[in-house]
Structure formats: structure tokens, C-alpha cells
Design a protein around this motif. Structure first.
Motif, short mmCIF file in Angstrom:
data_model
loop_
_atom_site.label_atom_id
_atom_site.label_comp_id
_atom_site.label_asym_id
_atom_site.label_seq_id
_atom_site.Cartn_x
_atom_site.Cartn_y
_atom_site.Cartn_z
N LEU A 174 0.83 -1.20 0.00
CA LEU A 174 0.00 0.00 0.00
C LEU A 174 0.87 1.25 0.00
O LEU A 174 0.57 2.25 -0.68
N MET A 175 1.97 1.21 0.75
CA MET A 175 2.91 2.33 0.76
C MET A 175 3.47 2.58 -0.64
O MET A 175 3.65 3.72 -1.08
N SER A 176 3.74 1.49 -1.35
CA SER A 176 4.28 1.60 -2.70
C SER A 176 3.34 2.32 -3.65
O SER A 176 3.78 3.02 -4.56
N LYS A 177 2.05 2.16 -3.43
CA LYS A 177 1.04 2.77 -4.31
C LYS A 177 0.65 4.18 -3.86
O LYS A 177 -0.13 4.85 -4.54
N ASN A 178 1.19 4.62 -2.73
CA ASN A 178 0.87 5.95 -2.21
C ASN A 178 2.15 6.67 -1.79
O ASN A 178 2.33 7.01 -0.62
N PRO A 179 3.05 6.93 -2.73
CA PRO A 179 4.34 7.53 -2.39
C PRO A 179 4.22 9.02 -2.09
O PRO A 179 3.64 9.78 -2.87
#
Length: 515
Positions: A174-179
Motif C-alpha cells: 500500500l505504501m508503494s502505491k501511495n508515495p
């Protein structure tokens, strides 16, 4: 009157060459981004996209010199075991959170607690991150490390918003998709397999930047298609054009071509954990059977030169070992000694990730056939390919040979030798901190030398350790050592201010379009 004319000419010259605001750059990439979580980034495509979103305390320039970024200045104390960074004020993350010492500490605490893929860049090196005051942070090391600032300058050192960590940190995917960073551009959208779109950060701390309104990274797998789109004006920038087209592209007056030597090496990884590649004679034979000079001259058209080390000659610590000259008779002899005269192997490869990657695999298939080795070449989509060769699951370790590249983000050799050749980073090692040793290589002497390289600050001793380690790795042949790369970027004539680094970064922070 004369002074007036001189002043007028000067003003007109400035006006002609002054950067212009606005516009979109369409940057064609051969494969999709794999992740936009800095601590997990394993590849240069993701790095190129991420570097426009995130920043670290320090950075490096086109000449690989360390320069200030989110830290204005720093001091090295206590015999090299403490770094005190004085941070920029009035810097905001894209989500409005304040950049300060607390954000820096939270970022590194998250990197360690989430045990992200690249935590090994700092594990066993950083002892503690201390907040001195709101804009001063102290990083304490266990012992001196000569490459520490270079480690901070790579993607694993980029600072993520503390609010984003609170909101998405429980799930790295999820972090990867919301940088969320502090960089010149903000993340807007990622369409898997298609494109990543970034938009201008209107509150960027570097006054007047960026010039562009938007960058769209678009995935186009076929390199000829990428070239044709740039030539037609349907895109603005791509890199790694087919070498056969390079001369024609350089003659095209609507284009500009930049060629830069890089720290990247291309190799064939050999799974040393399974027969027949667990026999060093077989691995050495495969090296003797491949004509690297021919690959570089005919296939790569001079955009590569043969490797004789796991390090590129651009990488600090490089030593020329002599490598494996082309000797098919020696290859046949070694195969016969090992009891493999009619060997069958499988080679998996990406198609479009590296310049002529699939074509290289096919050329090697032909060369190995000449010494009695039959190779089945299997191209794979990049995302699936990365998932397989970086998998920690034993069921995925059935590959024999794979084509891959490595470019150390620090531009120094420890960032090659430690993740790729230290036995602690084998894919089957439960305590791996940088699990990229996917050929399951292990040599206690190399482990010892790599440990010394990580700690040594005396350059003379350091280079001796580098030399000895490279000689052993080449002798053990966990790779077929192929070539080191140049990077060629093709862009429209009107695109200005693009910076290309030997680490393969392409920086558009100061780019602008002259239209």
C-alpha cells in the motif's frame, strides 16, 4: 548607445536561453515500475520515477560527488562514527506534513521495523538516529563507514512522509502505491503495466523549480516502438535505443542523443545450488564459450564493453582480473572433465528491460551450441521475472540461468559485493538483509573480504581487499560475465536541462521544453 546595444543583446540572449515554464514530458520506459516504496526499490526504472517524488538528506550529482539535499550541511564527528545533519527549514511533504528531524527519525525507524528489502544498506551500520532539535539530527554508527554518505544518497535513504507511514506503513504494498516525499513532483496515478503520472509540486523548496507541469512515464515494451514514437514527436524521451539505430538517430536534426558510461554490468546468473551448475568447471566453461567482444561490437555496436569483474570500471574499487577470454576449446575441455558433453540448460530473460537483453540471450544460445550446450531461452514479462528471481520461496528457485543487470546506487563496490556475493544474502538465508544473491553463491574468503571492505577507511588497504575479492569471484564464476553498459538517451531537440548520471538516473527536476 553602444552600452545600450550591448545590454540589449545580453538581455535577448538571456531571453532566448531562459528556461520556460509549463508542458508535459512523455518519458518512454521499457518495463513497468516495480515499487515506489524507497526502502524496497530494486531497479533503476523505479529509481528514476522515485527520484522525482522523494529526496534524501544528501544526493550526488552527475559526477557522483556528494551534494546537499534535505540537509543543508553536516559534520562528521567521533572518528567517523557520528554524522550531524543540519536540516532545511520550511520544507513540506506533498501531503502537507512538515519535514524536520522527527520525520527523519521516523523514516529510518520505519525502514528498520518494517525490515524492508534494502534495510541491509544500514543494518549493522546505523546504531541510532537521534533528534537533537527540530532541525538537527544525529546518526550514530556502530563503527566508521567510508561509504556512508553514498548510502544515504541512494533510494533507500529517501525520506518518506511521517503521515504516509502512519496511514499506509502497515502494508508495504500500500505504501508503494501511495508515495509521498518532498521532491519536485507529486504522485498522481499509477496504471499497472501502462504508465505512472507525476505532477508539479507547487511548494517545492528549490525556488523556481520545477519548470514542467507534468511527467508521464509510459511503458512501451518494444525498443523500436519507443524510438519511433520519439522520432514522430509522440513522446519526448527514451533511453537505450537499439544500437543499430544509433547512427541514424544522431543524424536526425529533430533529436538529440546523449551517451554516458555507467556503473551497470550485465551478466548471466548461474544457479550454483543445483547440478550441473554447482560444478565450477561447468560455470567456467560457459564463460569461455561466450564471445563477449563479439557481443559488444556486433550486437551492442560499441554501447558496451566486455566485463572482467562483477564491478564496472566506472565503480570505485574496480580491479581488472583479466576475466575469461573467448576459448571454445577450453570450454569443451572443461565440460568433458565435468562429465557434461551434451548439456541442456534453460535461460530465462526479460525482454525490453535492458538494451538488447533478449537478443543477447539468443546470441548466447548460439554461442553455447557451438560447444555442445543446448539452451532453451524463455523471455518473461519484467514484473513476473523480478518476482521469480527475487523470491524467497523455495518453489521459485528452479531456474538455472537468468540474464540480469546490476548498477550500484552508491557507485562503489561494496554495494555490488555485499548484496550479490555475501553468503548472508543468499535467497535461502533467513537473516538476509539484502537478499539479491539469487545464484546461491557462498565462499567464506569472499565473506571475510566483503566484511573488511565495509569497515576499512584506509584506501590502500580497501583497494587490496577489493582486488582479492574480485579475483576470487571471477574464478568461482557464479556469473557468465558479459559486459558493462553505456546509456544512450534519445530526446526531442526542444527538451532541455535533462541530466543523466553514470548510475543511470535520468533527472528532469530542471528540465524544460523550448516550445
Amino acid at each position: 548607445m553602444r552600452r545600450f546595444v550591448v545590454l540589449l543583446v545580453a538581455l535577448l540572449t538571456v531571453a532566448i536561453f531562459a528556461a520556460k515554464y509549463g508542458g508535459t514530458v512523455r518519458f518512454l520506459i521499457g518495463v513497468d515500475v516495480t515499487t515506489l516504496l524507497p526502502g524496497n526499490i530494486p531497479d533503476s526504472i523505479s529509481t528514476i520515477v522515485g527520484m522525482h517524488i522523494f529526496e534524501g538528506l544528501v544526493d550526488y550529482d552527475e559526477n557522483l560527488r556528494i551534494v546537499p539535499a534535505l540537509a543543508e550541511r553536516w559534520e562528521i564527528l567521533d572518528n567517523g562514527t557520528a554524522y550531524v545533519f543540519h536540516l532545511r527549514k520550511n520544507v513540506k511533504f506533498h501531503d502537507g506534513a512538515d519535514f524536520n528531524a522527527h520525520a527523519v527519525k521516523k523514516n529510518f525507524d520505519y525502514l528498520f521495523s518494517a525490515n524492508l528489502r534494502n534495510v541491509g544498506v544500514y543494518k549493522g551500520i546505523i546504531k541510532e538516529v537521534q533528534v537533537i532539535d527540530d532541525y538537527t539530527v544525529k546518526i550514530v554508527l556502530f563503527q566508521p563507514n567510508s561509504a556512508f554518505l553514498y548510502r544515504l544518497a541512494q533510494s533507500s535513504g529517501w525520506i518518506v512522509s511521517p503521515q504516509a507511514i502512519e496511514k499506509f506503513g502497515h502494508d508495504p504494498a500500500l505504501m508503494s502505491k501511495n508515495p509521498v516525499g518532498t521532491g519536485p513532483f507529486m504522485f498522481k496515478e499509477w496504471k499497472a503495466g501502462e504508465s505512472v503520472e507525476l505532477v508539479k509540486n507547487p511548494n517545492y523548496w528549490r525556488q523556481g523549480l520545477p519548470y514542467l507541469d507534468r511527467i508521464i512515464f509510459r511503458v512501451v515494451a518494444e525498443d523500436v516502438s519507443r524510438v519511433n514514437q520519439v522520432r514522430a514527436g509522440d513522446a519526448d524521451l527514451m533511453y537505450n535505443p537499439p544500437p543499430a539505430l544509433l547512427a541514424a538517430l544522431e543524424q536526425d536534426k529533430s533529436l538529440q542523443v546523449k551517451v554516458v558510461p555507467t556503473v551497470r554490468t550485465i551478466f548471466i546468473g548461474l544457479n550454483t545450488s543445483r547440478p550441473p551448475l554447482n560444478d565450477v568447471r561447468v560455470r567456467q566453461a560457459l564463460n569461455y564459450a561466450v564471445d563477449k567482444e563479439k557481443l559488444c561490437k556486433v550486437l551492442m555496436r560499441g554501447l558496451a564493453k566486455p566485463s572482467d569483474s562483477p564491478l564496472s570500471s566506472m565503480t570505485f574499487g574496480y580491479f581488472s582480473t583479466g576475466g575469461y577470454p573467448y576459448d571454445p576449446n577450453k570450454a569443451k575441455q572443461l565440460l568433458k572433465e565435468a562429465g557434461y558433453e551434451n548439456l541442456k540448460l534453460e535461460l530465462i530473460t526479460p525482454k525490453g528491460r535492458y538494451l538488447n537483453d533478449y537478443e543477447t540471450a539468443v546470441a548466447i544460445q548460439g554461442m553455447l551450441k557451438e560447444v555442445g550446450v543446448t539452451v532453451d531461452v524463455k523471455p518473461m514479462e519484467w514484473g513476473s521475472y523480478v518476482s521469480k528471481i527475487l523470491s524467497r520461496k523455495p518453489e521459485d528457485w528452479d531456474y538455472q540461468m537468468f540474464l540480469l543487470g546490476w548498477a550500484p546506487g552508491t557507485a562503489e563496490g561494496h554495494q555490488v559485493l555485499f548484496p550479490l556475493f555475501h553468503s548472508s544474502n543468499r535467497m535461502d538465508s533467513p537473516n538476509a538483509t539484502m537478499p539479491y544473491n539469487n545464484y546461491f553463491y557462498s565462499n567464506p574468503k569472499v565473506d571475510e573480504l566483503v566484511q573488511k571492505i565495509g569497515l576499512e577507511i584506509d584506501e590502500k588497504k580497501l583497494l587490496e581487499y577489493f582486488k582479492e575479492a574480485q579475483k576470487i569471484v571471477v574464478q568461482d564464476a557464479p556469473w557468465i560475465f558479459l559486459y558493462e553498459m553505456n546509456i544512450a538517451a534519445v530526446m526531442r531537440k526542444e527538451l532541455q536541462g535533462v541530466k543523466i548520471y553514470p548510475t543511470e538516473r535520468v533527472n528532469l527536476a530542471e528540465a524544460w521544453v523550448d516550445r
